[in-house]
Scaffold this motif. Structure first.
Motif, PDB file in Angstrom:
ATOM      1  N   ALA A 119      48.228  35.203 -57.952  1.00 54.83           N
ATOM      2  CA  ALA A 119      47.159  36.206 -58.106  1.00 54.83           C
ATOM      3  C   ALA A 119      47.406  37.044 -59.340  1.00 54.83           C
ATOM      4  CB  ALA A 119      47.114  37.109 -56.871  1.00 54.83           C
ATOM      5  N   GLN A 120      48.692  37.251 -59.662  1.00 51.58           N
ATOM      6  CA  GLN A 120      48.996  38.097 -60.813  1.00 51.58           C
ATOM      7  C   GLN A 120      49.005  37.276 -62.099  1.00 51.58           C
ATOM      8  OE1 GLN A 120      52.662  39.589 -59.396  1.00 51.58           O
ATOM      9  NE2 GLN A 120      53.888  37.863 -60.068  1.00 51.58           N
ATOM     10  N   VAL A 121      48.898  37.966 -63.209  1.00 50.92           N
ATOM     11  CA  VAL A 121      48.807  37.287 -64.500  1.00 50.92           C
ATOM     12  C   VAL A 121      50.016  37.572 -65.383  1.00 50.92           C
ATOM     13  CG1 VAL A 121      46.306  37.218 -64.529  1.00 50.92           C
ATOM     14  CG2 VAL A 121      47.492  39.224 -65.456  1.00 50.92           C
ATOM     15  N   ASP A 122      51.062  38.157 -64.815  1.00 57.43           N
ATOM     16  CA  ASP A 122      52.264  38.446 -65.587  1.00 57.43           C
ATOM     17  C   ASP A 122      53.140  37.188 -65.604  1.00 57.43           C
ATOM     18  OD1 ASP A 122      54.415  39.364 -66.900  1.00 57.43           O
ATOM     19  OD2 ASP A 122      54.950  40.935 -65.439  1.00 57.43           O
ATOM     20  N   PHE A 123      52.899  36.329 -66.619  1.00 58.19           N
ATOM     21  CA  PHE A 123      53.607  35.062 -66.660  1.00 58.19           C
ATOM     22  C   PHE A 123      55.054  35.221 -67.104  1.00 58.19           C
ATOM     23  CE2 PHE A 123      49.120  33.880 -67.285  1.00 58.19           C
ATOM     24  CZ  PHE A 123      48.983  33.072 -66.171  1.00 58.19           C
ATOM     25  N   ASN A 124      55.399  36.392 -67.631  1.00 58.63           N
ATOM     26  CA  ASN A 124      56.784  36.623 -68.054  1.00 58.63           C
ATOM     27  C   ASN A 124      57.699  36.959 -66.886  1.00 58.63           C
ATOM     28  OD1 ASN A 124      56.323  36.229 -70.834  1.00 58.63           O
ATOM     29  ND2 ASN A 124      55.386  38.269 -70.932  1.00 58.63           N
ATOM     30  N   LYS A 125      57.080  37.318 -65.777  1.00 55.34           N
ATOM     31  CA  LYS A 125      57.881  37.699 -64.610  1.00 55.34           C
ATOM     32  C   LYS A 125      58.242  36.455 -63.810  1.00 55.34           C
ATOM     33  CE  LYS A 125      57.876  40.541 -60.449  1.00 55.34           C
ATOM     34  NZ  LYS A 125      57.114  41.447 -59.601  1.00 55.34           N
ATOM     35  N   ARG A 126      59.523  36.273 -63.546  1.00 52.86           N
ATOM     36  CA  ARG A 126      59.984  35.106 -62.796  1.00 52.86           C
ATOM     37  C   ARG A 126      59.642  35.281 -61.323  1.00 52.86           C
ATOM     38  NH1 ARG A 126      63.639  31.133 -63.674  1.00 52.86           N
ATOM     39  NH2 ARG A 126      64.755  30.271 -61.877  1.00 52.86           N
ATOM     40  N   PRO A 127      59.029  34.276 -60.677  1.00 54.14           N
ATOM     41  CA  PRO A 127      58.696  34.399 -59.265  1.00 54.14           C
ATOM     42  C   PRO A 127      59.949  34.605 -58.442  1.00 54.14           C
ATOM     43  CG  PRO A 127      57.605  32.501 -60.254  1.00 54.14           C
ATOM     44  CD  PRO A 127      58.587  33.022 -61.241  1.00 54.14           C
ATOM     45  N   ASP A 128      59.847  35.508 -57.471  1.00 54.67           N
ATOM     46  CA  ASP A 128      61.031  35.760 -56.652  1.00 54.67           C
ATOM     47  C   ASP A 128      60.788  35.428 -55.186  1.00 54.67           C
ATOM     48  OD1 ASP A 128      59.269  37.709 -56.067  1.00 54.67           O
ATOM     49  OD2 ASP A 128      60.576  39.396 -56.616  1.00 54.67           O
ATOM     50  N   ASP A 129      59.651  34.770 -54.902  1.00 49.92           N
ATOM     51  CA  ASP A 129      59.418  34.367 -53.514  1.00 49.92           C
ATOM     52  C   ASP A 129      59.956  32.956 -53.290  1.00 49.92           C
ATOM     53  OD1 ASP A 129      57.673  32.854 -54.926  1.00 49.92           O
ATOM     54  OD2 ASP A 129      55.850  33.738 -54.066  1.00 49.92           O
ATOM     55  N   ASP A 130      59.895  32.461 -52.063  1.00 52.08           N
ATOM     56  CA  ASP A 130      60.446  31.148 -51.717  1.00 52.08           C
ATOM     57  C   ASP A 130      59.725  30.023 -52.449  1.00 52.08           C
ATOM     58  OD1 ASP A 130      62.282  32.293 -50.114  1.00 52.08           O
ATOM     59  OD2 ASP A 130      61.128  32.030 -48.258  1.00 52.08           O
ATOM     60  N   LEU A 131      58.404  30.187 -52.580  1.00 56.45           N
ATOM     61  CA  LEU A 131      57.612  29.148 -53.227  1.00 56.45           C
ATOM     62  C   LEU A 131      58.019  28.987 -54.690  1.00 56.45           C
ATOM     63  CD1 LEU A 131      55.541  27.431 -51.826  1.00 56.45           C
ATOM     64  CD2 LEU A 131      53.732  28.873 -52.771  1.00 56.45           C
ATOM     65  N   GLY A 132      58.260  30.090 -55.341  1.00 55.27           N
ATOM     66  CA  GLY A 132      58.701  30.045 -56.735  1.00 55.27           C
ATOM     67  C   GLY A 132      60.043  29.363 -56.860  1.00 55.27           C
ATOM     68  N   ASN A 133      60.933  29.667 -55.913  1.00 57.73           N
ATOM     69  CA  ASN A 133      62.250  29.020 -55.957  1.00 57.73           C
ATOM     70  C   ASN A 133      62.143  27.514 -55.763  1.00 57.73           C
ATOM     71  OD1 ASN A 133      63.592  31.402 -56.376  1.00 57.73           O
ATOM     72  ND2 ASN A 133      63.835  31.851 -54.179  1.00 57.73           N
ATOM     73  N   VAL A 134      61.242  27.064 -54.917  1.00 60.70           N
ATOM     74  CA  VAL A 134      61.038  25.632 -54.675  1.00 60.70           C
ATOM     75  C   VAL A 134      60.581  24.948 -55.947  1.00 60.70           C
ATOM     76  CG1 VAL A 134      59.569  23.949 -53.505  1.00 60.70           C
ATOM     77  CG2 VAL A 134      60.591  25.832 -52.208  1.00 60.70           C
ATOM     78  N   GLU A 135      59.612  25.603 -56.600  1.00 62.06           N
ATOM     79  CA  GLU A 135      59.091  25.014 -57.838  1.00 62.06           C
ATOM     80  C   GLU A 135      60.202  24.890 -58.885  1.00 62.06           C
ATOM     81  OE1 GLU A 135      55.874  25.965 -61.389  1.00 62.06           O
ATOM     82  OE2 GLU A 135      55.984  27.246 -59.612  1.00 62.06           O
ATOM     83  N   ASP A 136      60.984  25.949 -59.052  1.00 60.55           N
ATOM     84  CA  ASP A 136      62.064  25.942 -60.032  1.00 60.55           C
ATOM     85  C   ASP A 136      63.088  24.849 -59.716  1.00 60.55           C
ATOM     86  OD1 ASP A 136      60.891  27.982 -61.363  1.00 60.55           O
ATOM     87  OD2 ASP A 136      62.225  29.557 -60.602  1.00 60.55           O
TER      88      ASP A 136
END
Length: 456
Positions: free
Chosen positions: A26-43
């Protein structure tokens, strides 16, 4: 560009498959690293997949497999993971796991040609033609080439009826192909159905009367089937359709000879020997047949001489060498030497021609040439005892016994289990020492030669 980057681009560009799990932010701050579980899965997925490609590029296939399996744990819905696993398993020769991986990739993306092709390749490597046929049938819709593969697989599987059916379809769709004709001939040879083969060629000639290759094939098959009259008529028909055909005269000259039509036979023979389309071996066969004919009809000897000269003008080393061999078999040594020398001018490395030339120099008492040529040849073949012997014989005849002794004694060291050649060396050494007035050594070598004579 590194293999690693190429692999990444290959996967992304060729397969067009979403490698990474789809995540919407939902957010547009692409410089911020995702810190939720889904972001960790993608990484983690991305990290392991790139690691797999990197390890594969440096041929660490087991580590590549480990990284890919971690990706599968994170998201088992991505087809390319199984495709890459299969390729790694193939390199590791874990063929059962490779098949399972390729099949899973295909099941998840049944319209992906690359996945199917890799599975097909696996079955070929495993000589599993039944499964290969099943797989290639799915590939046919992508390219016609796969249809030819299918025909080839049917031949391997001895399903000749299906193979011929495919070949007929391809010929109707794409026209005649020499490669497919090889398959046809394999089938007809395996089944023994020569009449079917002839019928196929007859239909081709009727449907496409301008195609020379079909006439020639039909002439050959008629001749093979002992239907000489049909073969002769087909050859004459081809000549009507294509008066400039050269290859047809390979058949016509023989038919004319059998028909006692010498004039026509000579005409065809001359076309053959002058042709740039006809192989030297075929020309020599024609010439040999004509030599036999002239043996019975010497009035045509001038035509034979002319034809021989025409073959000589082809500048083909092999043809000239074979002509030399022919005249040698007829004991016409001077003529044989003429052709061997002409052959060597084109190809000076032919060992058999060199050997025959040197021996003929000795037989024809051309000792200066024998000495010069054998000295040259020994620089190329320093371990051939025959060339030392020729050199020694020539030097003796040229009254240079000291040089003859040096050459003959050097050549003796290279003789292996050849008592006849050893005898000849001793005889020449005896002659050389006789010329040097060394009667003791002359007798020694003469005795050795006699001893070998009595032991054989």
């Amino acid at each position: 560009m590194s293999k690693f980057i190429k692999n990444i681009r290959f996967v992304i560009c060729i397969f067009g498959i979403a490698i990474l799990p789809q995540v919407h932010y939902a957010q547009v701050d692409f410089n911020k690293r995702p810190d939720d579980d889904l972001g960790n899965v993608e990484d983690k997925f991305q990290e392991n997949f790139y690691e797999a490609l990197k390890q594969k590029s440096i041929e660490n296939y087991d580590r590549s497999v480990e990284a890919l399996l971690k990706c599968v744990e994170l998201d088992n819905s991505v087809p390319v993971l199984y495709f890459e696993l299969g390729k790694n398993y193939m390199q590791l020769k874990n063929f059962g796991a490779a098949e399972d991986a390729f099949k899973k990739a295909v099941s998840k993306a049944p319209d992906n040609e690359w996945f199917l092709d890799e599975l097909y390749g696996y079955y070929i490597v495993q000589n599993d033609y039944d499964k290969a046929i099943k797989t290639v049938k799915q590939l046919v819709r992508f390219h016609t080439d796969y249809k030819e593969d299918l025909a080839s697989l049917y031949v391997r599987n001895k399903d000749y009826k299906e193979a011929l059916k495919i070949l007929d379809e391809l010929d109707a769709e794409l026209g005649i192909s020499a490669r497919r004709d090889v398959m046809r001939n394999q089938i007809y040879s395996a089944t023994g159905k020569k009449n079917d083969q002839i019928k196929n060629l007859e239909a081709r000639v009727e449907n496409n009367p301008d195609r020379e290759a079909d006439y020639l094939a039909l002439i050959f098959r008629y001749s093979e089937n002992n239907e000489k009259e049909k073969a002769f008529e087909t050859a004459k028909e081809l000549l009507k359709v294509n008066p400039n055909s050269q290859l047809v005269h390979l058949a016509l000259y023989k038919f004319y000879l059998d028909d006692n039509n010498a004039e026509k036979a000579i005409e065809s023979m001359k076309i053959v020997v002058k042709s740039s389309e006809i192989k030297p071996e075929a020309k020599l066969k024609v010439l040999t047949d004509f030599v036999q004919f002239v043996g019975e009809h010497p009035e045509y000897e001038d035509d034979l001489v002319e034809a021989t000269a025409l073959v000589g003008d082809t500048n083909n080393s092999k043809t000239l060498a074979e002509l030399g061999q022919y005249y040698l078999s007829k004991n016409d040594k001077a003529k044989a030497l003429e052709y061997f020398e002409a052959s060597l001018k084109i190809n000076s490395e032919n060992f058999n021609v060199l050997r025959n030339t040197l021996l003929l120099y000795i037989d024809l008492q051309q000792y200066a040439k024998a000495e010069q040529k054998s000295s040259e040849v020994l620089l190329k073949y320093p371990s051939q005892p025959l060339f030392y012997l020729v050199n020694g014989v020539a030097l003796n005849e040229l009254n240079q016994p000291k040089k003859a002794v040096n050459s003959l004694e050097m050549g003796l060291d290279y003789i292996i289990d050849d008592s006849k050649m050893e005898h000849d060396f001793y005889s020449q050494l005896s002659k050389a020492y006789t010329l040097l007035n060394n009667t003791a050594k002359a007798k020694t070598f003469s005795d050795k030669a006699k001893q070998l004579e009595t032991s054989n």
